[in-house]
Design a protein around this motif. Structure first.
Motif, PDB file in Angstrom:
ATOM      1  N   ASP A 235     -86.701 -26.129 -91.133  1.00  0.00           N
ATOM      2  CA  ASP A 235     -85.533 -26.768 -90.529  1.00  0.00           C
ATOM      3  C   ASP A 235     -84.391 -25.763 -90.627  1.00  0.00           C
ATOM      4  OD1 ASP A 235     -83.556 -28.450 -89.573  1.00  0.00           O
ATOM      5  OD2 ASP A 235     -83.353 -29.546 -91.465  1.00  0.00           O
TER       6      ASP A 235
ATOM      7  N   ILE B  74     -92.616 -30.996 -98.310  1.00  0.00           N
ATOM      8  CA  ILE B  74     -91.151 -31.074 -98.329  1.00  0.00           C
ATOM      9  C   ILE B  74     -90.559 -29.679 -98.245  1.00  0.00           C
ATOM     10  CG2 ILE B  74     -89.153 -31.665 -99.763  1.00  0.00           C
ATOM     11  CD1 ILE B  74     -90.854 -34.089-100.775  1.00  0.00           C
TER      12      ILE B  74
ATOM     13  N   GLY C 198     -81.759 -31.707 -90.537  1.00  0.00           N
ATOM     14  CA  GLY C 198     -82.565 -32.837 -90.977  1.00  0.00           C
ATOM     15  C   GLY C 198     -83.648 -33.181 -89.971  1.00  0.00           C
ATOM     16  N   LYS C 199     -83.737 -32.339 -88.959  1.00  0.00           N
ATOM     17  CA  LYS C 199     -84.754 -32.509 -87.921  1.00  0.00           C
ATOM     18  C   LYS C 199     -85.373 -31.154 -87.630  1.00  0.00           C
ATOM     19  CE  LYS C 199     -82.594 -36.375 -85.553  1.00  0.00           C
ATOM     20  NZ  LYS C 199     -82.182 -36.892 -84.247  1.00  0.00           N
TER      21      LYS C 199
ATOM     22  N   ASP D  21     -87.688 -35.956 -86.945  1.00  0.00           N
ATOM     23  CA  ASP D  21     -86.972 -36.126 -88.209  1.00  0.00           C
ATOM     24  C   ASP D  21     -87.938 -36.069 -89.383  1.00  0.00           C
ATOM     25  OD1 ASP D  21     -88.154 -38.666 -88.476  1.00  0.00           O
ATOM     26  OD2 ASP D  21     -86.377 -39.722 -87.774  1.00  0.00           O
ATOM     27  N   PHE D  22     -87.379 -36.074 -90.590  1.00  0.00           N
ATOM     28  CA  PHE D  22     -88.186 -35.891 -91.796  1.00  0.00           C
ATOM     29  C   PHE D  22     -89.257 -36.968 -91.954  1.00  0.00           C
ATOM     30  CE2 PHE D  22     -88.827 -36.506 -96.407  1.00  0.00           C
ATOM     31  CZ  PHE D  22     -89.403 -35.278 -96.690  1.00  0.00           C
TER      32      PHE D  22
ATOM     33  N   TYR E 234     -91.998 -36.361 -89.517  1.00  0.00           N
ATOM     34  CA  TYR E 234     -92.716 -35.164 -89.953  1.00  0.00           C
ATOM     35  C   TYR E 234     -93.727 -35.516 -91.038  1.00  0.00           C
ATOM     36  CZ  TYR E 234     -93.400 -31.090 -92.988  1.00  0.00           C
ATOM     37  OH  TYR E 234     -93.939 -30.130 -93.793  1.00  0.00           O
TER      38      TYR E 234
ATOM     39  N   PHE F  81     -90.827 -28.368 -94.770  1.00  0.00           N
ATOM     40  CA  PHE F  81     -89.817 -28.952 -93.890  1.00  0.00           C
ATOM     41  C   PHE F  81     -88.480 -28.252 -94.102  1.00  0.00           C
ATOM     42  CE2 PHE F  81     -86.455 -31.826 -92.629  1.00  0.00           C
ATOM     43  CZ  PHE F  81     -86.904 -32.272 -91.402  1.00  0.00           C
TER      44      PHE F  81
END
Length: 114
Positions: free
Chosen positions: A36, A29, A41-42, A79-80, A83, A32
């Motif tokens: 990012d 997390i 959020g992507k 996107d999350f 991912y 990410f």
């Protein structure tokens, strides 16, 4: 996702297995969020490449392109959720390959193929 650090293949996670999994999840997390860069959020395919490398997953260009085809949208963004799916699958793959390599090395050491 439970298969990431499940040792006994029962379909259930013991507390220690969950703890290891949760520590990895927090790391993923944070990766990410740190990669990012535009906070959309992507991740772009390029951002994914650097995030995976930071996670210790050094992949060749061909595999990275395949991952992009599988997980990216029409704008080459991931996107999350995708991912996380990607990184969990890669973690499982690396873990399985490590176990197979160890098994093969052990078999060769005890001359099982003679």
């Amino acid at each position: 996702m439970t298969a990431v650090k499940q040792v006994d293949n029962t379909g259930k996670m013991e507390f220690q297995e969950f703890k290891v999994f949760w520590d990895k999840m927090k790391k993923w997390i944070m990766l990410f969020l740190s990669f990012d860069t535009d906070r959309s959020g992507k991740m772009s395919s390029y951002e994914l490449r650097t995030a995976l490398k930071a996670a210790g997953m050094n992949l060749n260009n061909q595999l990275l392109q395949l991952i992009g085809l599988r997980f990216a949208d029409d704008n080459y963004d991931i996107d999350f959720d995708d991912y996380l799916t990607c990184i969990v699958r890669l973690e499982n793959m690396f873990s399985t390959l490590k176990k197979l390599t160890y098994s093969l090395e052990t078999a060769v050491k005890i001359n099982i193929y003679d």
